[in-house]
Design an enzyme around this catalytic site. Sequence first.
Site, short mmCIF file in Angstrom:
data_model
loop_
_atom_site.label_atom_id
_atom_site.label_comp_id
_atom_site.label_asym_id
_atom_site.label_seq_id
_atom_site.Cartn_x
_atom_site.Cartn_y
_atom_site.Cartn_z
CE LYS A 71 1.07 1.21 4.44
NZ LYS A 71 1.90 2.53 4.61
CG ASP A 124 -0.20 0.07 7.92
OD1 ASP A 124 -0.89 1.05 8.09
OD2 ASP A 124 1.00 -0.08 7.52
P1 ATP Z 1 5.72 -0.79 9.59
O1 ATP Z 1 5.23 0.70 9.23
O2 ATP Z 1 4.79 -1.55 10.37
O3 ATP Z 1 7.31 -0.99 10.33
P2 ATP Z 1 6.42 -1.35 7.01
O4 ATP Z 1 5.48 -1.32 5.94
O5 ATP Z 1 7.59 -0.15 7.01
O6 ATP Z 1 5.63 -1.50 8.39
P3 ATP Z 1 7.37 -4.37 6.86
O7 ATP Z 1 7.89 -4.36 5.42
O8 ATP Z 1 5.91 -4.65 7.25
O9 ATP Z 1 7.48 -2.64 7.14
O10 ATP Z 1 8.39 -4.57 7.99
C1 ATP Z 1 8.45 -4.23 9.09
C2 ATP Z 1 9.17 -5.13 10.17
O11 ATP Z 1 8.48 -6.35 10.16
C3 ATP Z 1 10.33 -5.47 9.56
O12 ATP Z 1 11.39 -5.16 10.70
C4 ATP Z 1 10.46 -7.21 9.65
O13 ATP Z 1 11.65 -7.75 10.04
C5 ATP Z 1 9.21 -7.50 10.19
N1 ATP Z 1 8.29 -8.60 9.56
C6 ATP Z 1 7.76 -9.61 10.27
N2 ATP Z 1 6.84 -10.07 9.34
C7 ATP Z 1 7.35 -9.72 8.08
C8 ATP Z 1 6.96 -10.03 6.71
N3 ATP Z 1 6.07 -10.94 6.53
N4 ATP Z 1 7.25 -9.34 5.76
C9 ATP Z 1 8.04 -8.13 6.04
N5 ATP Z 1 8.51 -7.95 7.41
C10 ATP Z 1 8.04 -8.56 8.27
#
Ligand code: ATP
Length: 304
Positions: free
Chosen positions: A15, A141
């Site tokens: 997203k 999210d």
């Molecule tokens: P947020 O804003 O919640 O941090 P984001 O969209 O910036 O989310 P994500 O790619 O969802 O980032 O990853 C955030 C953290 O979640 C990372 O530190 C990662 O190690 C952990 N994580 C846990 N499960 C997953 C997954 N299925 N895919 C990616 N990251 C994951």
Amino acid sequence: MVGGPEAVVLDAPAKVNLRLAILAREESGYHSLESLFCAISLGDEVTVRRADSGLALEVVGAAETGPPERNLAVLAARRFYAELGQEPALHIRLVKRVPVAAGLGGGSSDAAATLRALNQVHGEPFGRAGLLQMAVELGSDVPFFLCGSPLALGWGRGERLLALPPLPERAVLVAHPGVAMPTPEAFAAIAKRRGPNPPPRAFGFDAAELSSWGAVARLARNDFGEVVAERIPVLRDALATMRAGGAEVALLAGSGGSVFGVFASEGARDAARERVEALGMACWVARTLAALPAPRVDPAPDTA
Ligand code: ATP
């Protein structure tokens, strides 16, 4: 166990936030966010398959998604089985394409896709309301990816959502500086900069402000933009390059560290891509989605 397919595959889109406003803290101590979520075609792929026992995770792709027990797909599956009152007996295969910790909601989308796919595998024991209850506990999210539309306004910690009619598809450019921006750090930087002035308590919208790209472009903003660009200055150049290249919206994604632009044509998007890559950023091309992906029964479960 109520019958469903042996295995279900589901695309888990990333997203972007066409608007991300930080509102005043709630009584719980959490900042309330107001977000206009938009799903894009860049995404992971989640396959859930029944197994004899236990919960196994296979991650395909280079991304560093952390230990399996803290993977959001695994946490979602555990939550689902707890609600079902059963021991997990499952294999999850996650094809990881969305950059991690980039503000693109990849982990959240994987969690939502796992809930939807598991619900299908188990003969749909839960309705949307039930899945949303599990989603909100997994992360702010996650509910968006279960709301039924690729465009939605959300408030609070993502638990209040209004699904909106999708906008016409647009070309999207996502650019990542190669530096992760953990969400807690972005919040800490905001708190430090804001000082004694509290953020506003309320905004108001008219439905027409959300019904065309031109109108959305006028309310587009990201309150994390400045503090994150202070830490990662190349983001400013990337956003300026996208705007100069005709992007209708160009913003930080979530709390960073990636940025995105929405373009009226693929040609304009591709031209901007070359210039953003020249800044040393990794780029992905995508489009906004007109519908959330539907689960598919895996046609050849024994050969996967
Ligand atoms: P947020 O804003 O919640 O941090 P984001 O969209 O910036 O989310 P994500 O790619 O969802 O980032 O990853 C955030 C953290 O979640 C990372 O530190 C990662 O190690 C952990 N994580 C846990 N499960 C997953 C997954 N299925 N895919 C990616 N990251 C994951």
